[in-house]
Design a protein around this motif. Structure first.
Motif, PDB file in Angstrom:
ATOM      1  N   SER A  36       0.831  -1.207   0.000  1.00 33.10           N
ATOM      2  CA  SER A  36       0.000   0.000   0.000  1.00 33.10           C
ATOM      3  C   SER A  36       0.864   1.255   0.000  1.00 33.10           C
ATOM      4  O   SER A  36       2.040   1.220   0.383  1.00 33.10           O
ATOM      5  CB  SER A  36      -0.891   0.010   1.237  1.00 33.10           C
ATOM      6  OG  SER A  36      -0.084   0.108   2.414  1.00 33.10           O
ATOM      7  N   PRO A  41      -5.926  -3.755  -7.049  1.00 36.16           N
ATOM      8  CA  PRO A  41      -6.090  -2.324  -7.334  1.00 36.16           C
ATOM      9  C   PRO A  41      -7.414  -1.798  -6.775  1.00 36.16           C
ATOM     10  O   PRO A  41      -8.433  -2.493  -6.786  1.00 36.16           O
ATOM     11  CB  PRO A  41      -6.077  -2.265  -8.869  1.00 36.16           C
ATOM     12  CG  PRO A  41      -5.385  -3.515  -9.298  1.00 36.16           C
ATOM     13  CD  PRO A  41      -5.735  -4.548  -8.269  1.00 36.16           C
ATOM     14  N   GLY A  42      -7.372  -0.582  -6.265  1.00 36.39           N
ATOM     15  CA  GLY A  42      -8.594   0.067  -5.822  1.00 36.39           C
ATOM     16  C   GLY A  42      -9.119  -0.394  -4.484  1.00 36.39           C
ATOM     17  O   GLY A  42     -10.294  -0.174  -4.168  1.00 36.39           O
ATOM     18  N   THR A  43      -8.296  -1.043  -3.672  1.00 39.72           N
ATOM     19  CA  THR A  43      -8.771  -1.508  -2.374  1.00 39.72           C
ATOM     20  C   THR A  43      -8.911  -0.351  -1.395  1.00 39.72           C
ATOM     21  O   THR A  43      -8.192   0.641  -1.467  1.00 39.72           O
ATOM     22  CB  THR A  43      -7.810  -2.547  -1.777  1.00 39.72           C
ATOM     23  OG1 THR A  43      -6.489  -1.993  -1.710  1.00 39.72           O
ATOM     24  CG2 THR A  43      -7.787  -3.806  -2.600  1.00 39.72           C
ATOM     25  N   LYS A  44      -9.853  -0.515  -0.454  1.00 35.39           N
ATOM     26  CA  LYS A  44      -9.987   0.428   0.644  1.00 35.39           C
ATOM     27  C   LYS A  44      -9.033   0.002   1.745  1.00 35.39           C
ATOM     28  O   LYS A  44      -8.941  -1.186   2.092  1.00 35.39           O
ATOM     29  CB  LYS A  44     -11.416   0.445   1.169  1.00 35.39           C
ATOM     30  CG  LYS A  44     -11.619   1.440   2.318  1.00 35.39           C
ATOM     31  CD  LYS A  44     -13.070   1.488   2.779  1.00 35.39           C
ATOM     32  CE  LYS A  44     -13.235   2.521   3.886  1.00 35.39           C
ATOM     33  NZ  LYS A  44     -14.650   2.601   4.345  1.00 35.39           N
ATOM     34  N   HIS A  83      -6.637  -4.532   3.612  1.00 34.42           N
ATOM     35  CA  HIS A  83      -7.098  -4.194   2.268  1.00 34.42           C
ATOM     36  C   HIS A  83      -8.488  -4.795   2.037  1.00 34.42           C
ATOM     37  O   HIS A  83      -8.662  -6.006   2.180  1.00 34.42           O
ATOM     38  CB  HIS A  83      -6.145  -4.766   1.213  1.00 34.42           C
ATOM     39  CG  HIS A  83      -4.781  -4.169   1.236  1.00 34.42           C
ATOM     40  ND1 HIS A  83      -4.257  -3.472   0.162  1.00 34.42           N
ATOM     41  CD2 HIS A  83      -3.804  -4.164   2.182  1.00 34.42           C
ATOM     42  CE1 HIS A  83      -3.030  -3.072   0.450  1.00 34.42           C
ATOM     43  NE2 HIS A  83      -2.734  -3.481   1.674  1.00 34.42           N
ATOM     44  N   VAL A 121     -11.891  -5.086  -0.641  1.00 38.42           N
ATOM     45  CA  VAL A 121     -12.636  -4.851  -1.869  1.00 38.42           C
ATOM     46  C   VAL A 121     -14.106  -4.899  -1.465  1.00 38.42           C
ATOM     47  O   VAL A 121     -14.627  -5.964  -1.117  1.00 38.42           O
ATOM     48  CB  VAL A 121     -12.325  -5.908  -2.946  1.00 38.42           C
ATOM     49  CG1 VAL A 121     -13.192  -5.681  -4.173  1.00 38.42           C
ATOM     50  CG2 VAL A 121     -10.853  -5.870  -3.314  1.00 38.42           C
TER      51      VAL A 121
END
Length: 431
Positions: A203, A357-360, A376, A378
């Protein structure tokens, strides 16, 4: 080891032209190949096993090469083969050889020393090699990549001659090297062509933490810097020049910009390859042919697609699985939670799962205290956990990922005990 004299003489050449028969031939003696031998011995496999290595050494642990091996005098490599494998009369080890030709249908192989072999089962554990940087001057002396014991010895020798080091690439290996070699009057510069360190692996929070920690030790880290050429002093590197025109003094340049799978042998044998040797869920590349470790492009049920992983964990897990297959066990398709670790100076980075990609991101703990975790998500599904100096939480992360349990963000913030309690309650409600 048993049978060694029937295959090679003291110069590594074949003693005769008769065909030696083996139940299992393993090509490659890194973590995957050596662990496979250990696994077969532990499982009481009684057939004959041949391990072929292109290195001249007994199989050894590679992670210390970027750390203790460079800092400790008179240190010896840690062997990978256990006592049972070393003493087994069924195991033969041939160093300093490659496979020069083979016929899978006939179950036949020829070694570069001229020995001819036959096999019932073949396992390719050929690994991966450092990606080369093809720019002006990249073949100069003093430019190295770190993979083998000989590479580490070259670096150790160079450290006696220079204090100016440029590390090309900001991935795991070069960061481990930067932390290991910092101090002692050395000038260390890391050049990374992407906007952050370890961009594909961790990250942004973890990237920034490691950058800060390295800079505290005096390591200079420059991002968005692409190397355009190496300058020379006679036939040795003297400077590294970037595309932006910056010029850095370098008595030693270490290039670590990723790796490529060693799949040429597999291709020569007629096996399908794409970003590695393509295998099925049983890690088979063809009937009676398996592949394990860094060279393998395998289907991952969690990711939902095939991938290639470069880690000691992946190598040993796949080797253990294939050892059971070869010993005759009935198993479901290969499915393990990926996990990784890296010692970065005084900090132990551990990762469970694969970030997407695009994980919170949900952070537990404080990076300023070098003790934290990054979860992480999704949507509400947990896919990976990074930890710094939290080994217990890392083990818990591996467990909850294996169980397909996703704690809520609130539970993560409340700490490990709350996650454990939530997992226990969830198990009572899950069929």
């Amino acid at each position: 080891m048993a049978r060694m004299k029937s295959l090679v003489n003291k110069d590594g050449e074949a003693n005769h032209k008769t065909v030696d028969e083996f139940d299992i031939v393993i090509v490659g003696a890194g973590h995957a190949g050596a662990h496979l031998v250990n696994g077969l011995v532990r499982s009481k496999f009684t057939g004959s096993v041949l391990l072929v290595s292109d290195e001249i050494f007994q199989p050894y642990h590679r992670p210390p090469l970027s750390k203790e091996y460079l800092k400790t005098e008179n240190i010896k490599p840690t062997p990978l083969l256990t006592g049972g494998a070393l003493s087994s009369p069924n195991v033969t080890f041939i160093p300093g050889c490659r496979i020069s030709a083979g016929d899978l249908q006939a179950g036949a192989l020829t070694l570069t020393n001229g020995a001819e072999l036959s096999f019932k089962k073949l396992v390719l554990a050929t690994g991966a090699s450092p990606r080369k940087l093809t720019v002006e001057g990249s073949d100069l002396e003093g430019i190295v990549s770190l993979k083998t014991l000989l590479d580490a010895e070259k670096i150790r020798d160079s450290l006696l001659q220079t204090k100016d080091l440029v590390l090309v690439g900001g991935g795991f290996i070069n960061l481990e090297l930067a932390f290991s070699l910092a101090g002692a009057g050395r000038n260390i510069t890391v050049l990374e062509q992407t906007p952050r360190l370890l961009q594909r692996a961790v990250s942004p929070i973890m990237s920034e933490f490691l950058k800060t920690q390295a800079e505290k030790l005096g390591v200079r880290i420059l991002l968005n810097e692409e190397v355009s050429r190496f300058e020379r002093d006679d036939n040795r590197v003297s400077h590294v020049v970037t595309a932006a025109g910056e010029r850095f003094k370098a008595g030693l340049a270490i290039v670590a910009i990723g790796s490529v799978p060693e799949s040429k042998l597999a291709q020569d044998l007629g096996l399908e390859c794409s970003n590695g040797i393509i295998v099925n869920g049983k890690l088979q590349a063809a009937p009676n042919v398996y592949a394990v470790g860094d060279c393998v492009f395998f289907p991952d049920p969690t990711a939902g697609h095939s991938l290639r992983l470069e880690s000691v964990q992946n190598a040993t897990d796949q080797a253990s699985y294939v050892a059971e297959e070869l010993a005759g066990s009935e198993q479901e398709d290969y499915n393990r939670v990926p996990w990784f670790w890296s010692v970065q100076g005084d900090n132990r980075l551990q990762i469970a799962g694969l970030a997407k990609p695009g994980t919170k991101l949900v952070v537990s703990g404080d990076p300023a205290n070098a003790n934290f975790a990054v979860y992480h998500y999704v949507d509400k599904l947990l896919c990976a956990v990074e930890t710094i100096n939290r080994p217990g939480e890392h083990m818990l992360a591996r467990k909850i990922l294996k169980d397909n349990f996703s704690p809520t963000e609130e539970q993560v913030m409340q700490g490990v005990d709350e996650i454990k309690a939530a997992l226990a309650y969830w198990k009572t409600k899950t069929p």
